[in-house]
Design an enzyme around this catalytic site. Sequence first.
Site, PDB file in Angstrom:
ATOM      1  N   HIS A 112       1.049   3.239   9.320  1.00  0.00           N
ATOM      2  CA  HIS A 112       1.374   3.163   7.893  1.00  0.00           C
ATOM      3  C   HIS A 112       2.850   2.882   7.638  1.00  0.00           C
ATOM      4  O   HIS A 112       3.248   1.734   7.420  1.00  0.00           O
ATOM      5  CB  HIS A 112       0.936   4.457   7.208  1.00  0.00           C
ATOM      6  CG  HIS A 112       0.814   4.360   5.726  1.00  0.00           C
ATOM      7  ND1 HIS A 112       1.906   4.368   4.882  1.00  0.00           N
ATOM      8  CD2 HIS A 112      -0.275   4.257   4.927  1.00  0.00           C
ATOM      9  CE1 HIS A 112       1.486   4.277   3.629  1.00  0.00           C
ATOM     10  NE2 HIS A 112       0.167   4.202   3.630  1.00  0.00           N
ATOM     11  N   SER A 170       0.359  10.679  -3.195  1.00  0.00           N
ATOM     12  CA  SER A 170       0.396   9.312  -2.674  1.00  0.00           C
ATOM     13  C   SER A 170       0.464   9.325  -1.154  1.00  0.00           C
ATOM     14  O   SER A 170       1.176  10.135  -0.553  1.00  0.00           O
ATOM     15  CB  SER A 170       1.610   8.560  -3.233  1.00  0.00           C
ATOM     16  OG  SER A 170       1.754   7.311  -2.585  1.00  0.00           O
ATOM     17  N   CYS A 171      -0.242   8.382  -0.525  1.00  0.00           N
ATOM     18  CA  CYS A 171      -0.133   8.265   0.935  1.00  0.00           C
ATOM     19  C   CYS A 171       1.256   7.810   1.342  1.00  0.00           C
ATOM     20  O   CYS A 171       1.620   7.896   2.519  1.00  0.00           O
ATOM     21  CB  CYS A 171      -1.180   7.287   1.471  1.00  0.00           C
ATOM     22  SG  CYS A 171      -0.995   5.588   0.886  1.00  0.00           S
ATOM     23  N   SER A 172       2.045   7.329   0.371  1.00  0.00           N
ATOM     24  CA  SER A 172       3.396   6.859   0.668  1.00  0.00           C
ATOM     25  C   SER A 172       4.460   7.933   0.472  1.00  0.00           C
ATOM     26  O   SER A 172       5.632   7.693   0.744  1.00  0.00           O
ATOM     27  CB  SER A 172       3.731   5.644  -0.210  1.00  0.00           C
ATOM     28  OG  SER A 172       2.850   4.579   0.071  1.00  0.00           O
ATOM     29  N   GLY A 230      -1.329   8.105   5.596  1.00  0.00           N
ATOM     30  CA  GLY A 230       0.102   8.015   5.326  1.00  0.00           C
ATOM     31  C   GLY A 230       0.947   8.857   6.274  1.00  0.00           C
ATOM     32  O   GLY A 230       1.157   8.514   7.414  1.00  0.00           O
TER      33      GLY A 230
END
Length: 494
Positions: free
Chosen positions: A372, A247-249, A217
Amino acid sequence: MTVTDLETSVVAATVAAARRAGARTRHWDQIRTDEIVRAVGWELYREDRVRTMARRSLECTGLGTVDDLVTLHRKRVLGTLRDLHGRRTVGVIEDRPELGIRTLAKPLGVVAVVAPATAPCATIATNTLSLLKTRNAVVISAHPSAYEAVAEAVAAVHDGLRRVGGDESLVQLLERSDRADSEELMAAADFVVATGGPGTVRRAYRSGTPAVGAGTGNSTFLVDELADLGVAAGTMCAGAGFNNGTSCSSESNALVDARSLRRFLEELTLRGGRVCTAEESARLERVMWTPDGRLDRTAVGRTAAELARRSGIDVSAGAGVRTLVIVRPEPRPGERVFTEKLAPVLTVAPYRGFGGAVDALVSILRVSGIGHSCGIHTGVGPVAEQRISDLADAVPTCRVMVNQSTMGNAGSFDNGLPFTSVVASGSWGGCSQSENITWRHFLNRTTISRPTPERIPDEREIFGGFAVEPEPEPTEPDGGDPRSVGEGIATPSC
């Protein structure tokens, strides 16, 4: 491992049971398929069950918060079910008589789903629903720390299947497994869905089985002087702190127009951010990273308050602090504070000149986070639109989020991206896909092609100005030797 060992292993037995159950799904019609999905979906959406999963996940992994895990799980399940609702995944899914084309949907077979330690139950829920909608069988390999939480999710799936007379063998959880078992599963399955760290994704692609996976991310944003700084600070602080930044986001870095930096930091403070001094930032770095530069596992997914306490940072004056903010005098690609943190920590740096900011953002992502997501907070009008276009044209990422949190890149009810738990990163990030992984990626397609009236294109339309035939070369009289014709051309000797 020998063939005999493989045939008698737990993994092989599990896959064989899944294959038998999956063979029977070929006879489901769309009504039966949708009945299964609704029943399982309800069990995975019920708040009481989801809260139980979230508690167990936090107990097992120590990552995130119960409330955020519940919010994330239910939103993704409801969003996934919305995206699945009314979709044809059985029989004819495309019919174009003008082209003589008809396409049939068929399952992939047995799909291995590798579940991560971060939000493991939401990952299992969304992928399982999409795989059942496409009539696949599922075998899950859970991260060791998340096993008991994933078992709760699989129990909910089984309750849903039993309610409508479904076969529980369609969705199975591999017994507590190590890396070797996971690799064996990936090799034995027909398809792999890999979520988790880069190592897991690399092993999936090396398994020899078709696979999809996510990338690193480290979402990085530009905040220009046209942006609504209150909105930008609010979304970024909330995203960086959501579920303790696991979260990778989650937003990780913000490059802010130097003219707006002071006000942006003030807005962060008003919205749950704690701006650290240089000395506090240095202590926080020592807590978050080991001396050799790796993320300290004991800092991943911890609350801002805990990280502050361990770093000697006073947060008592900022009730409700969810995100710690590190400020750098300039973007420094490669410096560890600009890499993915998996913690409620946001790095902020000023920029001077939009073009240079784009270059810096690209450099940061090439070090950590290529492929990403990135984003921009800006205003409205021609200048803003041009900046959005310039950023999108320059970045090696699959998603550019505009005036919203990158938490929405996995699907949201207020943007058009489909819901997923696999945010693929394209070839940039070592992934085979460059879009959100959904049910559309879980189908085999058989295409029937019938003859149609011949349609030969106009050569001039296809080739344009290149469609000019060269003049034919002169031919020699019969019996002549072209090698001996013409002055100054020697014939070869015998």
